[in-house]
Scaffold this motif. Structure first.
Motif, short mmCIF file in Angstrom:
data_model
loop_
_atom_site.label_atom_id
_atom_site.label_comp_id
_atom_site.label_asym_id
_atom_site.label_seq_id
_atom_site.Cartn_x
_atom_site.Cartn_y
_atom_site.Cartn_z
N GLU A 33 0.82 -1.22 0.00
CA GLU A 33 0.00 0.00 0.00
C GLU A 33 0.85 1.27 0.00
OE1 GLU A 33 -2.48 -0.28 3.44
OE2 GLU A 33 -3.66 -1.94 2.64
N SER A 34 1.98 1.23 0.67
CA SER A 34 2.75 2.47 0.86
C SER A 34 4.10 2.47 0.13
CB SER A 34 2.98 2.70 2.35
OG SER A 34 3.78 1.67 2.87
N HIS A 35 4.30 1.56 -0.81
CA HIS A 35 5.60 1.52 -1.50
C HIS A 35 5.80 2.80 -2.31
CE1 HIS A 35 8.94 0.19 -3.95
NE2 HIS A 35 9.14 -0.73 -3.01
N PRO A 36 6.96 3.45 -2.19
CA PRO A 36 7.21 4.74 -2.86
C PRO A 36 7.10 4.69 -4.38
CG PRO A 36 8.92 4.28 -1.25
CD PRO A 36 8.06 3.07 -1.33
N ASP A 37 7.35 3.56 -4.99
CA ASP A 37 7.27 3.46 -6.45
C ASP A 37 5.83 3.56 -6.96
OD1 ASP A 37 9.97 3.22 -6.56
OD2 ASP A 37 9.98 1.03 -6.80
N ARG A 38 4.87 3.41 -6.10
CA ARG A 38 3.46 3.47 -6.51
C ARG A 38 2.89 4.88 -6.44
NH1 ARG A 38 -0.41 -0.19 -3.90
NH2 ARG A 38 -1.44 0.15 -5.85
N PHE A 39 3.68 5.85 -5.98
CA PHE A 39 3.20 7.21 -5.80
C PHE A 39 3.83 8.15 -6.82
CE2 PHE A 39 2.37 5.22 -1.77
CZ PHE A 39 1.18 5.78 -1.37
N PRO A 40 3.13 9.26 -7.15
CA PRO A 40 3.74 10.25 -8.05
C PRO A 40 4.91 10.95 -7.38
CG PRO A 40 1.57 10.99 -7.29
CD PRO A 40 1.77 9.59 -6.78
N ALA A 41 5.71 11.65 -8.16
CA ALA A 41 6.95 12.26 -7.68
C ALA A 41 6.74 13.21 -6.51
CB ALA A 41 7.65 12.99 -8.82
N ASN A 42 5.63 13.96 -6.51
CA ASN A 42 5.41 14.93 -5.43
C ASN A 42 5.03 14.28 -4.10
OD1 ASN A 42 2.91 14.13 -6.32
ND2 ASN A 42 2.00 16.16 -6.20
N GLU A 43 4.65 13.00 -4.11
CA GLU A 43 4.28 12.31 -2.86
C GLU A 43 5.31 11.25 -2.45
OE1 GLU A 43 0.40 10.63 -3.24
OE2 GLU A 43 -0.47 12.48 -4.02
N SER A 46 6.97 11.50 1.34
CA SER A 46 6.12 11.03 2.46
C SER A 46 5.91 9.52 2.38
CB SER A 46 4.79 11.77 2.47
OG SER A 46 4.08 11.51 1.29
N ALA A 47 5.82 8.99 1.16
CA ALA A 47 5.65 7.54 1.00
C ALA A 47 6.90 6.81 1.47
CB ALA A 47 5.34 7.21 -0.45
N GLU A 48 8.09 7.35 1.16
CA GLU A 48 9.34 6.73 1.61
C GLU A 48 9.43 6.72 3.13
OE1 GLU A 48 12.60 8.79 -0.19
OE2 GLU A 48 12.22 7.90 -2.17
N THR A 49 9.04 7.82 3.74
CA THR A 49 9.07 7.92 5.20
C THR A 49 8.15 6.87 5.83
OG1 THR A 49 9.48 10.27 5.00
CG2 THR A 49 8.77 9.48 7.15
N LYS A 50 6.93 6.78 5.30
CA LYS A 50 5.98 5.80 5.83
C LYS A 50 6.48 4.37 5.60
CE LYS A 50 1.15 4.54 5.92
NZ LYS A 50 -0.18 4.75 5.39
N PHE A 51 7.06 4.12 4.42
CA PHE A 51 7.57 2.79 4.10
C PHE A 51 8.71 2.40 5.05
CE2 PHE A 51 10.17 -0.19 1.59
CZ PHE A 51 9.20 -1.13 1.29
N LYS A 52 9.58 3.34 5.36
CA LYS A 52 10.68 3.06 6.31
C LYS A 52 10.14 2.75 7.69
CE LYS A 52 14.16 5.74 3.87
NZ LYS A 52 14.97 6.96 3.87
N LEU A 53 9.11 3.48 8.13
CA LEU A 53 8.50 3.19 9.44
C LEU A 53 7.87 1.80 9.46
CD1 LEU A 53 6.84 6.60 10.33
CD2 LEU A 53 8.71 5.47 11.55
N ILE A 54 7.23 1.43 8.36
CA ILE A 54 6.61 0.11 8.28
C ILE A 54 7.68 -0.98 8.30
CG2 ILE A 54 5.33 -1.42 6.72
CD1 ILE A 54 3.64 1.07 6.00
#
Length: 118
Positions: A33-43, A46-54
């Motif tokens: 759900e939170s993998h950074p590759d699934r998000f656009p460049a501007n997000e 935050s996706a990387e931060t959440k992924f690292k926490l997970i």
């Protein structure tokens, strides 16, 4: 990271006893759900931060820290930088060090220390 925090991040109940397969399944679901590759460049940030926490939450629960105590192997790696997988006896350590000692003694005895470099 505390166990309750880790459970909340992975969407697991804080009162139930978890099996390794439940923790792994929850991690895979949240990572997808939170993998950074699934998000656009501007997000991505935050996706990387959440992924690292997970990922940290998964490691915490996987090592058993979130389930009540610290894992001794994990504590050793943190303290010394390497796991002590194979305990060596003093005789085994000597057998490893002895050939190197003999090479040094032989070099000195044959005049290796006073030899001129080419």
């Amino acid at each position: 990271m505390q166990g309750d925090e880790a459970r909340a991040l992975l969407g697991l109940s804080s009162t139930s006893h978890l099996t390794p397969s439940q923790v792994k399944a929850a991690y895979k679901r949240k990572a997808w759900e939170s993998h950074p590759d699934r998000f656009p460049a501007n997000e991505k940030f935050s996706a990387e931060t959440k992924f690292k926490l997970i990922s940290e939450a998964y490691s915490c629960l996987k090592l058993g820290i979130g389930q009540g105590g610290t894992n001794s192997a994990y504590a050793r790696v943190v303290r010394t930088g390497s796991p002590n997988v194979h305990q060596r006896s003093k005789s085994q350590t000597f057998l490893v060090k002895a050939p190197f000692f003999l090479i040094i003694i032989g070099t000195v005895a044959l005049g290796g220390m006073s030899a001129a470099r080419a």
